[in-house]
Design a protein around this motif. Structure first.
Motif, mmCIF file in Angstrom:
data_model
loop_
_atom_site.group_PDB
_atom_site.id
_atom_site.type_symbol
_atom_site.label_atom_id
_atom_site.label_comp_id
_atom_site.label_asym_id
_atom_site.label_seq_id
_atom_site.Cartn_x
_atom_site.Cartn_y
_atom_site.Cartn_z
ATOM 1 N N THR A 198 -2.745 -0.042 5.109
ATOM 2 C CA THR A 198 -2.523 1.214 5.830
ATOM 3 C C THR A 198 -3.553 1.360 6.938
ATOM 4 N N LEU A 199 -3.118 1.864 8.072
ATOM 5 C CA LEU A 199 -4.000 2.148 9.194
ATOM 6 C C LEU A 199 -4.044 3.656 9.407
ATOM 7 N N LEU A 200 -5.260 4.210 9.447
ATOM 8 C CA LEU A 200 -5.469 5.627 9.711
ATOM 9 C C LEU A 200 -6.351 5.788 10.939
ATOM 10 N N ALA A 201 -6.052 6.789 11.757
ATOM 11 C CA ALA A 201 -6.865 7.089 12.939
ATOM 12 C C ALA A 201 -7.254 8.558 12.913
ATOM 13 N N GLY A 202 -8.413 8.860 13.469
ATOM 14 C CA GLY A 202 -8.866 10.240 13.522
ATOM 15 C C GLY A 202 -10.343 10.324 13.834
ATOM 16 N N PRO A 203 -10.910 11.519 13.737
ATOM 17 C CA PRO A 203 -12.340 11.689 14.000
ATOM 18 C C PRO A 203 -13.179 10.812 13.076
ATOM 19 N N CYS A 204 -14.191 10.169 13.626
ATOM 20 C CA CYS A 204 -15.016 9.234 12.856
ATOM 21 C C CYS A 204 -15.597 9.889 11.608
ATOM 22 N N ASP A 205 -16.130 11.106 11.759
ATOM 23 C CA ASP A 205 -16.796 11.739 10.626
ATOM 24 C C ASP A 205 -15.818 12.117 9.532
ATOM 25 N N VAL A 206 -14.573 12.421 9.888
ATOM 26 C CA VAL A 206 -13.573 12.795 8.887
ATOM 27 C C VAL A 206 -13.071 11.553 8.146
ATOM 28 N N CYS A 245 1.743 1.262 8.382
ATOM 29 C CA CYS A 245 1.437 0.287 7.328
ATOM 30 C C CYS A 245 2.108 -1.040 7.676
ATOM 31 N N PHE A 246 1.487 -2.127 7.235
ATOM 32 C CA PHE A 246 2.089 -3.432 7.411
ATOM 33 C C PHE A 246 1.742 -4.313 6.230
#
Length: 249
Positions: A198-206, A245-246
């Motif tokens: 799974t790939l997730l993106a967002g604010p670094c601290d979160v 996801c891959f």
């Protein structure tokens, strides 16, 4: 230096002829089986159309399942060769069902061709244009390079205008390092196939709360991968986006 006798050379040529005859026989059987498989695939496509199913025929999880079963049954089969052959067969089947619109960057074009061959039209666009095309096209797949420090297309997915566009597969499907060269995105939900990333993106601290491996970051945002499958309906922290996801064979 011992030179081969004429008798030995004649025997070797006879053996070579027999081997070639055996290969010709196998080629004939392969051609018969491919034709039979293609006929069954066309029958499935016709049955779907008769039932009114005209949606996206691309099923990445099913493709991975097929390859895994093949390699489990035939452990001596070269994985890369198997992937190339079955990708060609599957792509031809998808083309028969209406075809796909493949959009890619120049950098990722070789991996788009590996994934879909000549059976589908391929267009070269910028990464941003490819993502918009994937959002708008009912049968469009965007092939984009693996994200790294110089590849920031994944940040665009944080924009609400691209909601619904997800990574659903990778190219090549066999990557010894565990890192593919490119990712395939479409306006659809990812499918679980087992052993998914799974790939997730967002604010670094979160994103630190999710653990996983950070692949890259752009400004205040980072992209991480986790060795598990996240359903698109999974509850995520504010600002975190399921990139997709891959799975690899």
């Amino acid at each position: 230096m011992n030179m081969p006798t004429p008798l030995l050379k004649t025997a070797q040529l006879a053996d070579m002829a027999a081997l070639r005859d055996a290969i010709d026989a196998i080629d004939g059987e392969l051609a018969r089986l491919i034709a039979q498989r293609s006929g069954l695939a066309r029958a499935i496509a016709a049955a779907k159309q008769a039932e009114g199913e005209t949606g996206f025929g691309w099923r990445p999880a099913r493709e991975i399942e097929i390859l895994r079963k093949l390699l489990a049954r035939q452990p001596d089969l070269d994985p890369s060769l198997a992937a190339a052959v079955w990708r060609a067969l599957i792509s031809a089947n998808l083309a028969a069902q209406g075809g796909l619109d493949i959009v890619t960057t120049l950098e990722a074009a070789p991996w788009a061709r590996l994934a879909f061959g000549a059976a589908s039209e391929t267009r070269i666009l910028s990464a941003a244009e490819a993502l918009v095309a994937a959002k708008q096209g009912a049968r469009t797949i965007a092939c984009l390079p693996w994200p790294d420090a110089g590849t920031g297309w994944w940040v665009d997915l944080l924009d609400a205008s691209l909601s619904g566009v997800h990574v659903c597969a990778a190219s090549p499907q066999i990557a010894q390092s565990g890192v593919p060269e490119a990712l395939l995105l479409a306006h659809r939900a990812p499918e679980a196939s087992g052993k998914d990333t799974t790939l997730l993106a967002g604010p670094c601290d979160v994103l630190t709360a999710y653990g996983g491996l950070e692949i890259t970051r752009q400004g205040p945002y980072s992209l991480v991968q986790l060795s598990s499958f996240f359903d698109q309906d999974a509850t995520l922290a504010a600002g975190v986006r399921l990139v997709g996801c891959f799975a690899l064979v």
